[in-house]
Design a protein around this motif. Structure first.
Motif, PDB file in Angstrom:
ATOM      1  N   ALA A 109       0.846  -1.187   0.000  1.00 44.54           N
ATOM      2  CA  ALA A 109       0.000   0.000   0.000  1.00 44.54           C
ATOM      3  C   ALA A 109       0.885   1.242   0.000  1.00 44.54           C
ATOM      4  N   VAL A 110       0.386   2.308  -0.615  1.00 44.62           N
ATOM      5  CA  VAL A 110       1.164   3.542  -0.656  1.00 44.62           C
ATOM      6  C   VAL A 110       0.993   4.311   0.651  1.00 44.62           C
ATOM      7  N   ASP A 111       2.080   4.874   1.128  1.00 42.65           N
ATOM      8  CA  ASP A 111       2.009   5.838   2.225  1.00 42.65           C
ATOM      9  C   ASP A 111       1.616   7.190   1.632  1.00 42.65           C
ATOM     10  N   ASP A 112       1.306   8.138   2.484  1.00 43.88           N
ATOM     11  CA  ASP A 112       0.821   9.428   1.995  1.00 43.88           C
ATOM     12  C   ASP A 112       1.847  10.142   1.122  1.00 43.88           C
ATOM     13  N   SER A 113       3.113  10.054   1.487  1.00 43.45           N
ATOM     14  CA  SER A 113       4.146  10.727   0.705  1.00 43.45           C
ATOM     15  C   SER A 113       4.256  10.112  -0.690  1.00 43.45           C
ATOM     16  N   THR A 114       4.260   8.772  -0.768  1.00 45.48           N
ATOM     17  CA  THR A 114       4.303   8.106  -2.074  1.00 45.48           C
ATOM     18  C   THR A 114       3.079   8.457  -2.901  1.00 45.48           C
ATOM     19  N   LEU A 115       1.919   8.497  -2.262  1.00 49.73           N
ATOM     20  CA  LEU A 115       0.687   8.812  -2.981  1.00 49.73           C
ATOM     21  C   LEU A 115       0.752  10.217  -3.567  1.00 49.73           C
ATOM     22  N   LEU A 116       1.161  11.181  -2.773  1.00 49.43           N
ATOM     23  CA  LEU A 116       1.197  12.565  -3.235  1.00 49.43           C
ATOM     24  C   LEU A 116       2.225  12.748  -4.351  1.00 49.43           C
ATOM     25  N   GLN A 117       3.422  12.194  -4.156  1.00 44.14           N
ATOM     26  CA  GLN A 117       4.458  12.330  -5.180  1.00 44.14           C
ATOM     27  C   GLN A 117       4.099  11.535  -6.443  1.00 44.14           C
ATOM     28  N   GLY A 118       3.514  10.356  -6.229  1.00 51.03           N
ATOM     29  CA  GLY A 118       3.113   9.549  -7.371  1.00 51.03           C
ATOM     30  C   GLY A 118       2.030  10.220  -8.178  1.00 51.03           C
ATOM     31  N   MET A 119       1.074  10.841  -7.504  1.00 50.23           N
ATOM     32  CA  MET A 119       0.009  11.539  -8.219  1.00 50.23           C
ATOM     33  C   MET A 119       0.559  12.716  -9.008  1.00 50.23           C
ATOM     34  N   GLN A 120       1.527  13.378  -8.463  1.00 52.57           N
ATOM     35  CA  GLN A 120       2.151  14.482  -9.197  1.00 52.57           C
ATOM     36  C   GLN A 120       2.799  13.979 -10.488  1.00 52.57           C
ATOM     37  N   GLU A 121       3.489  12.839 -10.401  1.00 49.14           N
ATOM     38  CA  GLU A 121       4.152  12.280 -11.588  1.00 49.14           C
ATOM     39  C   GLU A 121       3.127  11.743 -12.584  1.00 49.14           C
ATOM     40  N   ILE A 122       2.084  11.102 -12.107  1.00 49.92           N
ATOM     41  CA  ILE A 122       1.057  10.558 -13.002  1.00 49.92           C
ATOM     42  C   ILE A 122       0.339  11.686 -13.734  1.00 49.92           C
ATOM     43  N   ALA A 123       0.102  12.797 -13.045  1.00 52.38           N
ATOM     44  CA  ALA A 123      -0.486  13.958 -13.712  1.00 52.38           C
ATOM     45  C   ALA A 123       0.442  14.481 -14.800  1.00 52.38           C
ATOM     46  N   ARG A 124       1.742  14.519 -14.523  1.00 51.71           N
ATOM     47  CA  ARG A 124       2.708  14.979 -15.522  1.00 51.71           C
ATOM     48  C   ARG A 124       2.706  14.075 -16.746  1.00 51.71           C
ATOM     49  N   LEU A 125       2.497  12.779 -16.523  1.00 50.74           N
ATOM     50  CA  LEU A 125       2.492  11.810 -17.617  1.00 50.74           C
ATOM     51  C   LEU A 125       1.154  11.760 -18.352  1.00 50.74           C
ATOM     52  N   ASN A 126       0.190  12.550 -17.893  1.00 51.43           N
ATOM     53  CA  ASN A 126      -1.146  12.573 -18.497  1.00 51.43           C
ATOM     54  C   ASN A 126      -1.806  11.205 -18.446  1.00 51.43           C
ATOM     55  N   LYS A 127      -1.651  10.550 -17.303  1.00 54.79           N
ATOM     56  CA  LYS A 127      -2.258   9.238 -17.084  1.00 54.79           C
ATOM     57  C   LYS A 127      -3.298   9.331 -15.964  1.00 54.79           C
ATOM     58  N   ILE A 128      -3.905   8.202 -15.652  1.00 57.14           N
ATOM     59  CA  ILE A 128      -4.959   8.113 -14.650  1.00 57.14           C
ATOM     60  C   ILE A 128      -4.492   7.194 -13.521  1.00 57.14           C
ATOM     61  N   LEU A 129      -4.806   7.567 -12.294  1.00 56.31           N
ATOM     62  CA  LEU A 129      -4.507   6.722 -11.137  1.00 56.31           C
ATOM     63  C   LEU A 129      -5.789   6.038 -10.680  1.00 56.31           C
ATOM     64  N   ALA A 130      -5.769   4.718 -10.679  1.00 54.58           N
ATOM     65  CA  ALA A 130      -6.883   3.931 -10.136  1.00 54.58           C
ATOM     66  C   ALA A 130      -6.574   3.625  -8.679  1.00 54.58           C
TER      67      ALA A 130
END
Length: 446
Positions: A163-184
């Protein structure tokens, strides 16, 4: 139409089109829909009389677990894809977590993609995973074609997919947004569910009632709200998987109304069954979030009728029956997941008949919206120029689920013995038959 202009002509079918059901003929050439009309032109290399049955767009399941490589004995691409074809599906998205290795690196993605290409009889896409420590891998996964990324806010059940911790989730969402992808997101609070689980275990409370109590609705709504806050900060598009409560939908709708880029799915087992229905199934009925009580089930059906869900997906999550701990009374030690991807479209048709839901809404939730949300070109609706992905459904026959007509690797399912008021007759992928109820040995090599 010129003589033999079409490879295949489907006549006398009730096609489920975006604007309603119409009796039409569908001409197919080179795997595409050439024309849709009411004329009786019979010039085609092959003609199939649909005999008044319904033609749905080939369904797209955005949430399955086929577990290959490494755990094809749970379900693999060969058995899993054919099972979906038997349910009227033509495309699937495979989740990253239960294969070995999990799909969190480019090497793992390429291995899984090679096996899927060799074994699947359907079109497919692969999810990448977001886990602690792999944010640097997301860009390569996106370049390879990952349809999006999946993360868990609670334990996944797989130690290799944390499971993602809050820091991984926040940083990962930032990168996924940059990649123009979707997070499920699997949105349940790890803190709440683990706290309540430990209390149950300490008190030796191990049955399905105890499991339901350990994963309350508040655990879902807390995780959903937290993810939405992070989406507001990062701009990351979200897709909430298997949402099981009215309260979570309320939070999601409030975010949608503020302009956030969010979609939400639920699964047929949350709509067709309630906790009281499945108590007799014991460990076999374990899934996360859990199937909730009748009152909540009724609220979900109201939301469905009101068109509050974007996508219906199966979350087909099989395992060998031994992993369900059938000989114990400790549900917490059993594998969690519902096996039943073959029956999602049939379940939605059953609900449509029960609650007078137009068939075009079923087609929207199972085909059009998945294609639109994930930018899948030329799929999702029956229209000229699109792939001839079609499922032929009889409304005059029923399907009684048996081990013989359930094509998953493992036959144990909460759907066993269920009566659906419809039957899949044929499934076409790009104009080719991938399933025929009269010849269940048919498969195609892609």
């Amino acid at each position: 139409m010129d003589k033999h202009a079409a490879d295949l002509l489907l006549i006398n079918g009730n096609a489920v089109l975006p604007d309603g059901v119409k009796q039409v003929n569908i001409a197919i050439k080179d795997g595409k829909i050439l024309s849709i009309n009411e004329e009786q032109d019979r010039s085609a290399k092959e003609i199939i009389d649909i005999q008044g049955n319904y033609i749905f767009p080939g369904a797209i399941d955005v949430h399955v677990h086929f577990n290959e490589p490494g755990q094809a004995d749970w379900e693999g691409f060969e058995t899993g894809s054919y099972m979906l074809a038997a349910g009227g599906y033509t495309t699937f998205f495979d989740m990253p977590l239960n294969s070995v290795p999990s799909t969190t690196t480019s090497e793992a993605y390429l291995l899984k993609d090679r096996l899927a290409r060799q074994k699947s009889c359907l079109d497919y896409y692969l999810w990448g995973g977001l886990v602690p420590g792999n944010i640097a891998d997301l860009s390569e996964l996106a370049d390879l074609g990952a349809i999006g990324f999946k993360a868990f806010l609670s334990d996944s059940g797989n130690e290799d997919f944390e499971a993602v911790d809050d820091s991984t989730l926040l940083q990962g969402m930032q990168e996924i947004a940059r990649l123009n992808k979707i997070l499920a997101l699997h949105a349940e609070s790890n803190t709440i569910t683990n706290f309540l689980k430990e209390k149950k275990l300490a008190n030796q409370q191990f049955d399905l009632d105890d499991y339901l109590a350990s994963r309350p609705i508040i655990a879902e709504t807390e995780a959903v709200q937290r993810a939405i806050y992070y989406a507001e900060i990062t701009g990351c598009p979200l897709h909430f998987v298997h949402i099981s409560s009215w309260e979570a939908i309320k939070v999601i709708n409030e975010a949608k109304n503020r302009g956030l880029n969010i979609t939400v799915e639920t699964c047929p087992h949350y709509l067709l069954f309630n906790h009281e229905d499945i108590k007799v199934k014991g460990n076999l009925a374990k899934c996360a979030p859990p199937i909730r009580r009748k009152k909540e089930n009724e609220k979900l059906i109201e939301l469905l009728i009101e068109d509050q869900f974007d996508i219906i997906a199966s979350d087909h999550s099989p395992a060998p029956f031994t992993l369900k701990d059938p000989n114990t009374h400790n549900i917490f030690s059993a594998w969690g997941g519902i096996s039943g991807g073959q029956f999602s479209l049939l379940a939605m048709i059953e609900l449509a008949k029960l609650y007078s839901i137009p068939f075009e809404k079923i087609a929207k939730w199972t085909a059009k919206n998945p294609a639109n949300r994930f930018s899948i070109q030329k799929k999702g609706i029956i229209t000229e120029g699109y792939d001839a992905d079609l499922s032929i459904i009889s409304m005059n026959e029923e399907t009684i689920v048996t081990p013989e007509n359930y094509f998953a690797r493992h036959k144990q399912s909460i759907y066993m013995d269920h009566h659906f008021p419809c039957r899949v007759k044929k499934t076409f992928l790009r104009g080719r038959v991938v399933y025929d109820s009269q010849n269940t040995q048919i498969q195609i090599q892609k």
